[in-house]
Design a protein around this motif. Structure first.
Motif, mmCIF file in Angstrom:
data_model
loop_
_atom_site.group_PDB
_atom_site.id
_atom_site.type_symbol
_atom_site.label_atom_id
_atom_site.label_comp_id
_atom_site.label_asym_id
_atom_site.label_seq_id
_atom_site.Cartn_x
_atom_site.Cartn_y
_atom_site.Cartn_z
ATOM 1 N N ASP A 87 20.293 41.434 -24.680
ATOM 2 C CA ASP A 87 19.387 42.452 -24.165
ATOM 3 C C ASP A 87 18.924 43.381 -25.291
ATOM 4 O OD1 ASP A 87 21.380 44.365 -24.647
ATOM 5 O OD2 ASP A 87 21.912 44.596 -22.524
ATOM 6 N N GLU A 88 18.111 44.358 -24.947
ATOM 7 C CA GLU A 88 17.513 45.268 -25.926
ATOM 8 C C GLU A 88 18.557 46.013 -26.755
ATOM 9 O OE1 GLU A 88 15.142 47.525 -28.235
ATOM 10 O OE2 GLU A 88 14.371 45.962 -26.903
ATOM 11 N N ASN A 89 19.734 46.199 -26.191
ATOM 12 C CA ASN A 89 20.794 46.945 -26.861
ATOM 13 C C ASN A 89 21.773 46.059 -27.623
ATOM 14 O OD1 ASN A 89 19.883 49.497 -25.794
ATOM 15 N ND2 ASN A 89 20.722 48.824 -23.819
ATOM 16 N N GLY A 90 21.486 44.775 -27.697
ATOM 17 C CA GLY A 90 22.348 43.867 -28.430
ATOM 18 C C GLY A 90 23.520 43.338 -27.630
ATOM 19 N N GLN A 91 23.501 43.517 -26.313
ATOM 20 C CA GLN A 91 24.582 43.053 -25.454
ATOM 21 C C GLN A 91 24.224 41.705 -24.834
ATOM 22 O OE1 GLN A 91 27.529 44.866 -25.342
ATOM 23 N NE2 GLN A 91 26.406 45.998 -26.929
ATOM 24 N N SER A 92 25.256 40.871 -24.625
ATOM 25 C CA SER A 92 25.050 39.536 -24.062
ATOM 26 C C SER A 92 25.758 39.392 -22.729
ATOM 27 C CB SER A 92 25.567 38.466 -25.033
ATOM 28 O OG SER A 92 24.760 38.405 -26.186
ATOM 29 N N PRO A 93 25.312 38.452 -21.892
ATOM 30 C CA PRO A 93 25.972 38.231 -20.595
ATOM 31 C C PRO A 93 27.348 37.611 -20.771
ATOM 32 C CG PRO A 93 24.304 36.558 -20.988
ATOM 33 C CD PRO A 93 24.154 37.559 -22.093
#
Length: 317
Positions: A87-93
């Protein structure tokens, strides 16, 4: 010397989902759900090396570089493709951030460079399973076209020195050989992939960052997840590198006008960098620099004469 063979199927705790013909439709359904939130997609491919060199007159070093890419992509088949969703913040599912697509490939019938196949086998790729349960590129292209991943201004692709990667993707999406002119290649690229950030191209503005993906990751103090030289692991590391670089060198703001849509090693960037003729592939896969005594044949790909270097048992029918 003892060569350690990595596992051919990525363990679940790596967060990398292996995709074969048998589970491809199911996994694409999951990807469609994720894409609205996780619209940064890091991508990497594995392919069977370089077997041909274009011969003749070229307008520039950059022209030669593109023709080198074109004749090899036209002749060869993709082996593996990795997508990592962020995502935009560098987080992944969770539990999976990465999908690794394994394509049909036959060592008896398909063309390849032996040193590349050796590298991939040592990285854990089992070609017997690719032959038996590998994904058809036609089936994959059909699902990719309707997945929301391509032809979308909302999706941002992250890659590393990715001329060959996008070459193989355009080949399967269009079901045709690559355009004869590099300008036409970039026109197609902008249609199917409107937003691309090539980490290697971004490195031009990052003081002291150099080398291939693994070296860059070490400089950024990133830890690899999964086996090196498999597309899922390389895609995941590429995504991590992009967000770390964006934070450290770009104050979390990438200038699209300057960086979006450029591929390192192709176009004017290649001329400015003054790279060697075969630099793009060698830097994509640094291990493919072995000198072999090879048989050389001549072939024609979409009107371009090339020399084909056979480094293995190859069938071209």
């Amino acid at each position: 010397m003892v060569v350690k063979i990595m596992p051919s199927v990525t363990p679940p705790d790596f967060g990398i989902q292996d995709v074969w013909a048998s589970n491809m439709e199911e996994e694409f359904k999951k990807i469609r759900v994720l894409l609205s939130k996780y619209n940064f997609v890091a991508m990497d491919t594995e392919f069977p090396g370089v077997v041909a060199r274009p011969i003749g007159e070229f307008r520039s070093t950059a022209d030669y570089q593109y023709q080198l890419l074109r004749c090899n992509v036209d002749l060869l088949k993709i082996i593996q493709l990795g997508f990592t969703f962020i995502d935009e913040n560098g987080q992944s599912p969770s539990p999976y951030s990465t999908w690794q697509f394994n394509f049909k490939f036959n060592l008896t019938e398909d063309m390849y460079a032996q040193d590349s196949i050796d590298l991939l086998q040592n990285s854990g790729i089992q070609f017997t399973r690719h032959e038996e349960d590998g994904i058809s590129v036609d089936d994959f292209a059909e699902l990719l076209m309707t997945s929301g991943l391509v032809l979308s201004d909302q999706v941002k692709f992250l890659s590393f020195h990715s001329g060959y990667d996008f070459g193989y993707l355009l080949k399967l999406l269009t079901n045709s050989n690559l355009p004869s002119e590099e300008s036409e290649f970039f026109e197609l690229l902008r249609i199917y992939f409107p937003n691309i950030y090539d980490v290697k191209y971004l490195m031009k503005s990052c003081k002291n960052l150099k080398g291939g993906l693994q070296e860059v990751a070490e400089q950024l103090e990133l830890q690899r997840v999964g086996p090196q030289h498999q597309a899922g692991s390389d895609a995941l590391l590429t995504g991590q590198a992009f967000f770390k670089m964006r934070e450290m060198f770009f104050e979390d703001n990438i200038d699209d006008a300057k960086y979006c849509g450029h591929l390192y090693g192709l176009g004017t960037s290649f001329v400015q960098n003054g790279a060697n003729l075969d630099h793009a592939y060698q830097n994509h896969n640094a291990s493919n620099n072995t000198n072999n005594s090879n048989d050389v044949a001549t072939t024609t790909t979409a009107g371009t004469t090339t020399t084909v270097t056979t480094t293995s048992t190859v069938t071209t029918s």
